[in-house]
Design an enzyme around this catalytic site. Structure first.
Site, mmCIF file in Angstrom:
data_model
loop_
_atom_site.group_PDB
_atom_site.id
_atom_site.type_symbol
_atom_site.label_atom_id
_atom_site.label_comp_id
_atom_site.label_asym_id
_atom_site.label_seq_id
_atom_site.Cartn_x
_atom_site.Cartn_y
_atom_site.Cartn_z
ATOM 1 N N LYS A 211 0.592 10.009 -0.856
ATOM 2 C CA LYS A 211 -0.863 9.196 -1.195
ATOM 3 C C LYS A 211 -1.752 10.221 -1.225
ATOM 4 C CE LYS A 211 -2.862 4.834 0.671
ATOM 5 N NZ LYS A 211 -2.345 4.363 2.226
ATOM 6 N N SER B 149 -3.912 -0.449 0.872
ATOM 7 C CA SER B 149 -4.322 0.904 0.604
ATOM 8 C C SER B 149 -3.272 1.702 -0.359
ATOM 9 C CB SER B 149 -5.402 1.175 1.243
ATOM 10 O OG SER B 149 -4.366 2.089 2.146
ATOM 11 N N SER C 74 -1.094 -1.526 5.475
ATOM 12 C CA SER C 74 -2.113 -0.320 3.931
ATOM 13 C C SER C 74 -0.376 -0.280 3.444
ATOM 14 C CB SER C 74 -2.672 0.739 4.302
ATOM 15 O OG SER C 74 -3.616 0.040 4.037
#
Length: 512
Positions: free
Chosen positions: A90, A167, A191
């Site tokens: 990420k 996210s 997330s």
């Protein structure tokens, strides 16, 4: 472990059903070279461009690492445990020399001097980072819909017009679409688990507790922060087995093995099973019945104060701590982000939902509540969980990860609103974090596992949360539960980019 495939040509390589273990074994026994495998991974990433799972591919770096693995194999050298395994990271997790943007143009100049410890351990173990995954801007949302030219929205591989969750939506989309087997997201309030549930993969949030020795992973200052109290790196994988492998390398602890399900006691608090989408509820209940048939004892006993108490905790922590945590992170990143501070970041935020959240942070609207939250309310939440695990003699709590499946991407408002069972619109942020949030605030570990598909082909996830520090036990339970529930079929192949589209991608993706 499934059988390792025979040697194949890189032009017909199809590792869609390979586990991380299968991939590593195939490279070790020369069924495929690391270069062939990584080349195919990169090709799949490019073909899957419509999903927008990546902010940045790293082809030169990845192929160079693959060549090193192949040389080691050819010379008969001892290989590290993850040798040749492709992963994604990420884009809020520091990787030395690579821009770490957290999905916002405000941090385009952020090139950290060092790699975050969790990612560094995976790389040292032979994993190859093929790209930086897209995400909800600054990790402040649960849809991964970015309304800016720089990142743009991530699409769900099972239905491209739907959100993948967030996210960590890019990591989830890359794994679910069979580009990679596993990778790293982060988890502040769901997330890693929310996108895992919405894209049909597994997502893990390790123990955080009070930080320090109670924290399973130690990445302080090496991840673009929201909250030091709640933030953690979270492994994500096609299967729980893939996560268990990454976790063992990151934590330095023994790899989890499947637990015995017969006689296992799982708590089922009605408060976390209320207000669910009807079809999701049906799928989750069916999963529960299958576990009962395997010998699991479901203990139906409520935690009536859970959601009420948790509603007073999350925002005061997540919207106050960035005031100290973000400046500390920017200082650690050094001169490469000179001139960027917590105030100027606001000028680079494009997503309306994130701009509104950041404005609340800058006002410190929740500052006056923070001390009471940390000294009274959060400890009360932690006691509520500890008492439940103890008094009910349950190994973990079982509940749907989210209260509804993926919903259409809202290109106007980013997060937008959702409706459950045709009811009045409610904020998507609160709806998707309702069940995953309390465990995050308490600092306990949680694991989302695929549970089934809706009639429309959208994935549903079911979560287990365990006592603080029970990470290996929780992963062991997850391995056993996954064996009962089975794996989901892969999503439809993404729309292929045209020849022009692929060429354009070569120009627009940063090759570092």
């Amino acid at each position: 472990m499934s059988p390792v495939p025979p040697p194949v040509s890189p032009r017909v390589l199809d590792y869609g059903d390979w586990s991380a273990d299968d991939t590593i074994a195939a490279i070790r026994n020369k069924s495929v070279t690391a270069r062939e495998y990584i080349s195919d991974v990169l090709d799949r990433a490019r073909q899957g461009k419509p999903l927008n799972a990546f902010i940045r591919l790293l082809p030169d770096q990845a192929l160079s690492a693959a060549d090193e693995i192949d040389r080691a194999v050819a010379r008969g050298r001892q290989l590290p445990p993850l040798a040749g395994l492709a992963i994604v990271a990420k884009d809020n997790i520091n990787q030395a020399g690579i821009p770490t943007t957290a999905g916002t143009a405000a941090l385009l100049g952020n090139r950290p001097p060092a790699t975050a410890p969790s990612l560094r351990k995976l790389i040292a173990a032979g994993a190859i980072v093929v790209g930086r995954a897209n995400m909800h801007e600054l990790a402040l949302g649960f849809t991964s819909t970015n309304l800016q030219p720089f990142a743009g929205p991530v699409h769900n591989p099972y239905a491209e017009g739907m959100i993948p969750g967030g996210s960590s939506g890019g990591t989830a989309a890359a794994i679910a679409s069979r580009v990679v087997t596993c990778g790293l997201g982060t988890d502040t309030g769901g997330s890693s688990r929310v996108p895992a549930a919405l894209t049909g993969i597994a997502g893990f949030r390790p123990s955080v507790g009070e930080g320090g020795a109670q924290r399973r992973y130690h990445d302080d200052g090496a991840v673009v922060p929201i909250s030091h109290t709640r933030d953690t790196v979270g492994p994500m994988g096609r299967t729980v087995a893939d996560i268990a492998l990454l976790d063992s390398v990151i934590s330095g602890r023994p790899r989890a093995r499947p637990a015995e399900l017969r006689g296992l006691r799982l708590g089922v608090p009605p408060v976390l099973w209320s207000g669910l989408d009807r079809e999701l509820e049906s799928i989750a209940l069916r999963a529960g019945r299958r576990l009962q048939a395997a010998g699991v004892v479901l203990v139906r006993d409520d935690m009536p104060d859970l959601l009420r108490l948790d509603a007073t905790i999350g925002s005061p922590i997540a919207l106050h701590e960035p005031l100290a945590d973000m400046p500390a992170y920017l200082r650690a990143s050094g001169a490469r982000v000179r001139g960027v501070d917590i105030g100027t970041i606001a000028h680079g935020i494009a997503s309306p939902d994130v701009r509104a959240i950041w404005a609340t942070v800058l006002k410190d609207a929740f500052g006056p509540q923070y001390e009471q939250v940390m000294t009274v309310r959060r400890p009360a939440l932690q006691r509520l969980y500890a008492d439940y695990f103890s008094r009910k003699r349950v190994d973990a709590i079982l509940f749907p990860t989210t209260i509804l499946p993926a919903t259409p991407i809202d290109y106007v408002n980013g997060s937008g609103n959702v409706s459950v069972n045709g009811g009045p619109p409610v904020a998507a942020f609160g709806a998707y974090t309702r069940n995953a949030g309390p465990g995050s605030d308490a600092g306990i570990p949680g694991l989302s596992i695929p549970a089934g598909l809706t009639a429309g082909g959208l994935p549903i996830g079911i979560e287990i949360d365990g006592p603080r520090g029970s990470d290996e036990r929780l992963l062991a339970l997850g391995l056993a539960i996954e064996a009962v529930l089975g794996r989901l079929p892969p999503p439809p192949r993404p729309r292929k980019a045209s020849a022009a589209g692929v060429a354009d991608e070569h120009k627009s993706i940063h090759h570092l």
